[in-house]
Design a protein around this motif. Structure first.
Motif, short mmCIF file in Angstrom:
data_model
loop_
_atom_site.label_atom_id
_atom_site.label_comp_id
_atom_site.label_asym_id
_atom_site.label_seq_id
_atom_site.Cartn_x
_atom_site.Cartn_y
_atom_site.Cartn_z
N MET A 76 0.80 -0.93 -0.59
CA MET A 76 -0.48 -0.13 0.23
C MET A 76 0.75 1.31 -0.02
N GLU A 77 2.30 0.68 0.70
CA GLU A 77 3.21 2.29 0.72
C GLU A 77 3.43 3.16 0.01
N ILE A 78 3.69 1.51 -0.67
CA ILE A 78 4.93 2.19 -2.54
C ILE A 78 3.53 2.31 -3.59
N THR A 79 2.23 1.44 -3.66
CA THR A 79 1.72 1.21 -4.69
C THR A 79 1.26 3.20 -4.46
N LEU A 80 0.69 3.88 -3.23
CA LEU A 80 0.53 5.10 -3.31
C LEU A 80 1.66 6.22 -3.13
N ASN A 81 2.22 5.82 -3.17
CA ASN A 81 3.64 7.34 -3.09
C ASN A 81 4.33 7.40 -4.67
N LEU A 82 4.27 5.79 -5.42
CA LEU A 82 5.06 5.77 -6.62
C LEU A 82 3.82 5.41 -7.65
N PRO A 83 4.77 5.85 -8.34
CA PRO A 83 3.99 5.71 -10.40
C PRO A 83 3.94 4.00 -10.47
N PRO A 84 2.53 3.30 -11.47
CA PRO A 84 2.69 2.45 -11.62
C PRO A 84 3.61 1.53 -12.25
N ARG A 85 4.78 2.24 -13.19
CA ARG A 85 5.50 1.61 -13.88
C ARG A 85 6.90 1.36 -13.04
N ASP A 86 7.07 1.64 -11.53
CA ASP A 86 8.18 1.75 -10.83
C ASP A 86 7.58 0.56 -9.57
N TRP A 87 6.45 0.44 -9.39
CA TRP A 87 5.82 -0.73 -8.20
C TRP A 87 6.64 -1.92 -8.34
#
Length: 524
Positions: A76-87
Motif C-alpha cells: 500500500m505504501e509503495i503503490t500510493l507513493n510511486l507511479p505504476p511503472r515503478d511498482w
C-alpha cells in the motif's frame, strides 16, 4: 429457493440431486426463507472473522522484515507513493529485497485502493520509508477492516450468486440442505484463519473464482472467463484452476454450431481483460517481463518450510535441492504437474459437464499443490474451494480436506500465535458440519461404510489429534528439531494424495455414467 412452479435445465439439474430430509437443527435458520438465512449466516461469518482478527498475525513484533501483514501494508505504501511503472522495479524508493511486490497488477491496484483508505484515516501508516514496521493499534485495526470489507463486498456476493445458480431448479433439495451448504462456504476455518489471522486477501481471488464458476455453470461463459482472468491477475496461484477452465470451455465450444466463433469470442474477452489490467506496462516488452519475473520466485527453491506436497515429503529420502540444479527441478516439477492434471483436463474436453468441471478444478489444483514448483502451506486453500463448492455432493471429501488442511497449516498458524482461534474454529467447523446432512458422511462411494474404511479414517484422525498434542507439549530431539512438522507433513501428504486419486476416479466415472445413460436412451 423453495419449490418452483417452473422447472428449467440449470446448473443444479446438471449437477445432480440428492434427497435428504430436513434437519431440525437448521429449521430455526431457514424458517423465514433462504434470503434472511443468508444474511444471518453472513453476519455470523463476519462476526467470526472479526473475532479472529483480534488475535496475532504473521510477523507481529518481529523485525526487521516482520511478515505477511507488513508485506501487505508495504505494498500500500509503495503503490500510493510511486507511479505504476515503478511498482515492480528495484530502485532507491522501492527496495525489492524488502517485501517487493510479487503478485500481478490487480493486487497492486487493490493495495492502492486500500492504501487510500489508510491514508485518509492514518497517513503515517503508509508514509514512504518511515512507515516500515508500522504496528499501531489504529493502523492494525484499519488493515483488518480492509480484509473484512473485501470479504463482505466480493466473496460473500460471489457465494450467493453460486448458491442461486447451483441449487436453483433442484426441487428435491430441501432448504436445510441449501442452508448447510451456505454455512460450509462462508465459514471455512482455513480461509478465515489465513485471511483474518495470518493476514492475506485470498478472499478476493477466490471470490472472483467462485463468481466465474457460477457464471459458467449458468452458461455465461464470457462473463465467467472475464471473472477468472480477474482472479488470475489478482493471484497467480489461481492458475491452479486454469487447466479445468480451459478444458471445460474448449469442450463446450467444440460442441456448438460454430466452434471457431465461440473460441474467438472467449479469446477476445481474455485478451481484453488482460490488456486493461496490464495497460500501465504495455508500453514495452521490458516492462512486461519485469512484472512477470516478479511473479515466479524460482530463487526460493522447489518448496518452502514443511509443505505437504510430493517434493517436501520425498525429500526425507531424496535430497532434491542437493542432487539437482534449479533448472532441472523446474523441468521435473513441470512434467509431474502437467502429467497429473492432463487426464482431468482431457476428460472435460471430451465430456464437459457442470459437475465434472468442479471435479476438474479440484483435481488440477491438487496436481499443482502436490507437484508444482515453490508451493506454500497456504496454497491448500485452492483445492479447498472446489471441494466446498461440491460439499453437498461430497461432504466427507470436504470434511477430510478441511481437517488435514488445518493440520498442514498448524505449525505456520502456531508460529503466528493463532493456536486459540485455530482450536476454536476447528471445533466450530466440526459442530456446524454435523448439523445437517454432513453428519451422514455421505460422499465417498467406494465402500465408505466398510470396516476397513472406518478403521483407516479413525487411525488417520487419531494420528492428527496426537500430533497436535505432541507438537504443543513435547520437545523434539535436538538432532531432529523439525521432527513433528515432518510427521504432520507426511500424514497430510498421504491424505491429499489419496483424495487426488479418488477425485480423478470420480471425474472419469462421470464419463462412464454419461455414456451408459446415452446407450440406455438409444435402447428405449
Amino acid at each position: 429457493m423453495g419449490t418452483k412452479k417452473k422447472t428449467r435445465r440449470t446448473a443444479g439439474t446438471v449437477l445432480g440431486n440428492n434427497d435428504a430430509g430436513d434437519s431440525i437443527s437448521l429449521q430455526w435458520l431457514i424458517h423465514r426463507g433462504l434470503g434472511p438465512a443468508f444474511v444471518a449466516v453472513s453476519l455470523f461469518g463476519l462476526l467470526i472473522r472479526a473475532a479472529v482478527s483480534l488475535h496475532s498475525y504473521s510477523g507481529a513484533g518481529n523485525p526487521p522484515k516482520y511478515g505477511d501483514f507488513e508485506a501487505q501494508r508495504h505494498w500500500m505504501e509503495i503503490t500510493l507513493n510511486l507511479p505504476p511503472r515503478d511498482w515492480y522495479t528495484n530502485g532507491t524508493s522501492n527496495d525489492l529485497s524488502y517485501w517487493g511486490l510479487d503478485y500481478p497488477p490487480l493486487t497492486a491496484y487493490q493495495s492502492y485502493f486500500h492504501g487510500l483508505i489508510l491514508r485518509f484515516f492514518d497517513p503515517d501508516s503508509v508514509a514512504l520509508f518511515t512507515s516500515r514496521g508500522y504496528e499501531t493499534y489504529f493502523g492494525k485495526l484499519l488493515m483488518r477492516w480492509t480484509v473484512l470489507g473485501s470479504d463482505a463486498l466480493l466473496f460473500f456476493p460471489a457465494v450467493l450468486y453460486f448458491l442461486y445458480v447451483y441449487h436453483y431448479g433442484c426441487n428435491s433439495r430441501s432448504s436445510c440442505e441449501v442452508a448447510w451448504h451456505m454455512v460450509m462456504l462462508l465459514i471455512n476455518p482455513c480461509l478465515i484463519l489465513i485471511d483474518h489471522g495470518h493476514f492475506q486477501y485470498n478472499c478476493i481471488s477466490l471470490g472472483f473464482t467462485v463468481g466465474a464458476v457460477a457464471a459458467i455453470l449458468s452458461n455465461r461463459d464470457l462473463l465467467g472467463s472475464s471473472l477468472f482472468c480477474l482472479a488470475l491477475n489478482h493471484k497467480q496461484m489461481s492458475a491452479y484452476y486454469a487447466p479445468a477452465f480451459f478444458g471445460h470451455l474448449l469442450g463446450k465450444c467444440i460442441r456448438r454450431r460454430n466452434p471457431l466463433l465461440e473460441i474467438s469470442k472467449l479469446g477476445l474477452v481474455v485478451i481484453g481483460t488482460f490488456a486493461i489490467i496490464w495497460w500501465p506496462y504495455l508500453y514495452s516488452t521490458d516492462a512486461i517481463f519485469g512484472v512477470v519475473s516478479r511473479l515466479a520466485p524460482f530463487e526460493r527453491g522447489i518448496y518452502e518450510d514443511y509443505v505437504a506436497n510430493f517434493w517436501c515429503a520425498t525429500s526425507i529420502i531424496i535430497k532434491w535441492k542437493r542432487l539437482f540444479m534449479t533448472q532441472s527441478l523446474k523441468l521435473l516439477s513441470l512434467v509431474a504437474t502437467v502429467s497429473t492434471f492432463l487426464p482431468s483436463m482431457i476428460q472435460q474436453i471430451r465430456s464437459p459437464s457442470g459437475k465434472g468441471f468442479i471435479y476438474s478444478m479440484l483435481n488440477t489444483s491438487l496436481s499443482f499443490y502436490l507437484f508444482s514448483f515453490q508451493v506454500h502451506e497456504k496454497s491448500i486453500l485452492l483445492p479447498m474451494l472446489p471441494a466446498s463448492l461440491m460439499a453437498r455432493e461430497e461432504p466427507f471429501l470436504y470434511k477430510w480436506l478441511i481437517l488435514f488442511g488445518l493440520l498442514s497449516m498448524f505449525p505456520l498458524l502456531h508460529r503466528d500465535g493463532l493456536t486459540p482461534p485455530y482450536m476454536a474454529l476447528f471445533a466450530l467447523f466440526f459442530l456446524l458440519f454435523h448439523t445437517n446432512q454432513g453428519s451422514k458422511d455421505l460422499g465417498l462411494g467406494i465402500g465408505h461404510s466398510s470396516a476397513a474404511f472406518q478403521y483407516s479414517t479413525t487411525v488417520a484422525l487419531l494420528c492428527s489429534f496426537v500430533l497436535h498434542f505432541v507438537y504443543l507439549t513435547a520437545i523434539p530431539p535436538e538432532k531432529y528439531p523439525y521432527l513433528f512438522e515432518a510427521m504432520m507433513m507426511i500424514l497430510c501428504f498421504i491424505q491429499f494424495s489419496l483424495l487426488a486419486i479418488y477425485c480423478n476416479w470420480r471425474q472419469w466415472k462421470l464419463s462412464e455414467d454419461l455414456t451408459r445413460s446415452w446407450k440406455e436412451k438409444k435402447l428405449l
